[in-house]
Write a protein that holds these residues in place. Sequence first.
Motif, PDB file in Angstrom:
ATOM      1  N   CYS A   1      23.539 102.177 -17.159  1.00  0.00           N
ATOM      2  CA  CYS A   1      24.147 101.665 -15.936  1.00  0.00           C
ATOM      3  C   CYS A   1      24.913 102.793 -15.259  1.00  0.00           C
ATOM      4  O   CYS A   1      24.954 103.926 -15.744  1.00  0.00           O
ATOM      5  CB  CYS A   1      25.103 100.512 -16.240  1.00  0.00           C
ATOM      6  SG  CYS A   1      24.442  99.225 -17.329  1.00  0.00           S
ATOM      7  N   PHE A   2      25.526 102.465 -14.130  1.00  0.00           N
ATOM      8  CA  PHE A   2      26.397 103.432 -13.478  1.00  0.00           C
ATOM      9  C   PHE A   2      27.510 102.693 -12.743  1.00  0.00           C
ATOM     10  O   PHE A   2      27.361 101.525 -12.369  1.00  0.00           O
ATOM     11  CB  PHE A   2      25.620 104.343 -12.515  1.00  0.00           C
ATOM     12  CG  PHE A   2      25.004 103.638 -11.337  1.00  0.00           C
ATOM     13  CD1 PHE A   2      25.698 103.502 -10.146  1.00  0.00           C
ATOM     14  CD2 PHE A   2      23.724 103.111 -11.418  1.00  0.00           C
ATOM     15  CE1 PHE A   2      25.133 102.853  -9.063  1.00  0.00           C
ATOM     16  CE2 PHE A   2      23.148 102.458 -10.346  1.00  0.00           C
ATOM     17  CZ  PHE A   2      23.860 102.336  -9.163  1.00  0.00           C
ATOM     18  N   ILE A   3      28.626 103.391 -12.557  1.00  0.00           N
ATOM     19  CA  ILE A   3      29.789 102.833 -11.871  1.00  0.00           C
ATOM     20  C   ILE A   3      29.964 103.558 -10.548  1.00  0.00           C
ATOM     21  O   ILE A   3      29.942 104.788 -10.492  1.00  0.00           O
ATOM     22  CB  ILE A   3      31.067 102.978 -12.721  1.00  0.00           C
ATOM     23  CG1 ILE A   3      30.975 102.115 -13.978  1.00  0.00           C
ATOM     24  CG2 ILE A   3      32.309 102.603 -11.917  1.00  0.00           C
ATOM     25  CD1 ILE A   3      32.171 102.253 -14.899  1.00  0.00           C
ATOM     26  N   ARG A   4      30.144 102.768  -9.499  1.00  0.00           N
ATOM     27  CA  ARG A   4      30.450 103.320  -8.177  1.00  0.00           C
ATOM     28  C   ARG A   4      31.908 102.997  -7.846  1.00  0.00           C
ATOM     29  O   ARG A   4      32.319 101.834  -7.889  1.00  0.00           O
ATOM     30  CB  ARG A   4      29.519 102.718  -7.117  1.00  0.00           C
ATOM     31  CG  ARG A   4      29.658 103.379  -5.747  1.00  0.00           C
ATOM     32  CD  ARG A   4      28.887 102.552  -4.713  1.00  0.00           C
ATOM     33  NE  ARG A   4      27.477 102.441  -5.060  1.00  0.00           N
ATOM     34  CZ  ARG A   4      26.556 103.330  -4.707  1.00  0.00           C
ATOM     35  NH1 ARG A   4      26.905 104.397  -4.010  1.00  0.00           N
ATOM     36  NH2 ARG A   4      25.288 103.150  -5.062  1.00  0.00           N
ATOM     37  N   ARG A   5      32.674 104.021  -7.516  1.00  0.00           N
ATOM     38  CA  ARG A   5      34.104 103.842  -7.241  1.00  0.00           C
ATOM     39  C   ARG A   5      34.372 103.877  -5.743  1.00  0.00           C
ATOM     40  O   ARG A   5      33.874 104.750  -5.036  1.00  0.00           O
ATOM     41  CB  ARG A   5      34.923 104.940  -7.937  1.00  0.00           C
ATOM     42  CG  ARG A   5      36.401 104.919  -7.595  1.00  0.00           C
ATOM     43  CD  ARG A   5      37.169 105.960  -8.409  1.00  0.00           C
ATOM     44  NE  ARG A   5      36.681 107.317  -8.190  1.00  0.00           N
ATOM     45  CZ  ARG A   5      37.205 108.391  -8.788  1.00  0.00           C
ATOM     46  NH1 ARG A   5      38.203 108.265  -9.640  1.00  0.00           N
ATOM     47  NH2 ARG A   5      36.698 109.593  -8.536  1.00  0.00           N
ATOM     48  N   ASP A   6      35.151 102.919  -5.274  1.00  0.00           N
ATOM     49  CA  ASP A   6      35.603 102.877  -3.881  1.00  0.00           C
ATOM     50  C   ASP A   6      37.085 103.193  -3.874  1.00  0.00           C
ATOM     51  O   ASP A   6      37.922 102.368  -4.241  1.00  0.00           O
ATOM     52  CB  ASP A   6      35.336 101.502  -3.275  1.00  0.00           C
ATOM     53  CG  ASP A   6      35.580 101.462  -1.776  1.00  0.00           C
ATOM     54  OD1 ASP A   6      36.394 102.277  -1.279  1.00  0.00           O
ATOM     55  OD2 ASP A   6      34.977 100.616  -1.086  1.00  0.00           O
ATOM     56  N   ARG A   7      37.451 104.404  -3.467  1.00  0.00           N
ATOM     57  CA  ARG A   7      38.842 104.838  -3.511  1.00  0.00           C
ATOM     58  C   ARG A   7      39.725 104.061  -2.533  1.00  0.00           C
ATOM     59  O   ARG A   7      40.895 103.784  -2.822  1.00  0.00           O
ATOM     60  CB  ARG A   7      38.938 106.334  -3.194  1.00  0.00           C
ATOM     61  CG  ARG A   7      38.290 107.238  -4.239  1.00  0.00           C
ATOM     62  CD  ARG A   7      38.366 108.687  -3.806  1.00  0.00           C
ATOM     63  NE  ARG A   7      37.744 109.577  -4.772  1.00  0.00           N
ATOM     64  CZ  ARG A   7      38.401 110.205  -5.745  1.00  0.00           C
ATOM     65  NH1 ARG A   7      39.721 110.032  -5.858  1.00  0.00           N
ATOM     66  NH2 ARG A   7      37.768 111.003  -6.592  1.00  0.00           N
ATOM     67  N   GLU A   8      39.179 103.700  -1.389  1.00  0.00           N
ATOM     68  CA  GLU A   8      39.995 103.034  -0.369  1.00  0.00           C
ATOM     69  C   GLU A   8      40.462 101.659  -0.825  1.00  0.00           C
ATOM     70  O   GLU A   8      41.594 101.265  -0.561  1.00  0.00           O
ATOM     71  CB  GLU A   8      39.202 102.924   0.941  1.00  0.00           C
ATOM     72  CG  GLU A   8      38.885 104.267   1.578  1.00  0.00           C
ATOM     73  CD  GLU A   8      38.165 104.104   2.899  1.00  0.00           C
ATOM     74  OE1 GLU A   8      37.909 102.928   3.287  1.00  0.00           O
ATOM     75  OE2 GLU A   8      37.856 105.122   3.549  1.00  0.00           O
TER      76      GLU A   8
END
Length: 412
Positions: A129-136
């Motif tokens: 799997c993979f994780i996508r990070r949304d900093r905002e």
Amino acid sequence: MSFKGIVRELREMKDGIGSMSKRVGDRKHWHSRTMSHIAPDLAPNPPSDLIQQGQWANLPPELLLDIIQRVEESETTWPARAVVVSCASVCKSWRAIVREIVKTPEQCGRLTFPISLKQPGPRQSPIQCFIRRDRETSTFYLHYGLVPSEGEKDKLLLAAKRIRRATSTEFIISLVADDFSRASSTYVGKLRSNFLGTKFTVYDSQPPCDAVPQTNSRSSRRFHSKQVSPRVPACNYSVGTVCYELNILRTRGPRRMHCAMPSIPVSSIQEGGTAPTPTLFSQAYDEHFAPSPCSTVKELVTGYSSINLSEPHVQGAEPLVLKNKSPRWHEQLQCWCLNFRGRVTVASVKNFQLVAAVDPSHNVSAEEQERVILQFGKIGKDIFTVDYRYPLSSFQAFAICLSSFDTKPACE
């Protein structure tokens, strides 16, 4: 009717066994649902008259079993695997056969229903799997797949939102990307840190298998909350802790971490051992088994007022402990290195690999001790890979990886 025709008919039934006009009108809505998260494990039950009159409800069991077996074998990847979920949404008889055919991730290496996210992964090949990070928005999304696709239509498994408080940080984990309320039926658990960010506790929305609630004079405050609902999990169960060693002077090299999993016995990695495997979400997710609204709150309060459900205890089992694999110093690159087998391409203090920390008395083979159970690493800006295997589940692996995103000034 040919097999392709049957599959085509099933694709048109993604919203139940209603009329053809309803199928066409709801098709677009269902497509957006399947691309956002795994469909609910327990779908609302259709009226009994529809079950009797539905054209697909009264098929011979032998024919129905053969059809669903072929569908399950042919649709092995998402989003095509949504057809298997659609079969389980037709009626009770279809759902019973689907549950009989679809195996756990440990057995087949595939994720199908939401409960698959709480079940151990495969023993051999890891689930990638993979994780996508949304900093905002301080939001993290766990997607199913090797790397992000161009159209950003990857299968969403879990989502988490970071909430900073005065003395701790919490990551609320949900099945969907737009609802992080603990009063929601999509709430699956959370991760909470201490003040220094050196210890994290993983909480599950339902008790682990074989858990025995311990009596305590303090009642759970969440049962007395206004958020209590017949279909809402009303408490958290501690199922693991993640600890980072202090490194204030930065003399110990990269981060060092240990994960204690009380819900998983160390015997699960021994030869012939098994890990707890839930088969259903709690009854709070099933409208059919939910108590009547008029008596729900009173029954919950009186039934659990003398029990502390936040500390489950698995009797007679030593918990599994994981430790990060020690990296080696590379003289030419002048950095600490680990062999991620091509799954990690960017150096980061967050990268890690976890293996079992066992004593010789546990009789665990050397090969099993060296086997990487969970690895996490960076491949791009705000993109991280997550590969996990038995005995961890998607939920447990995601929670452990989330601990790496919190600030740890005393550990690095």
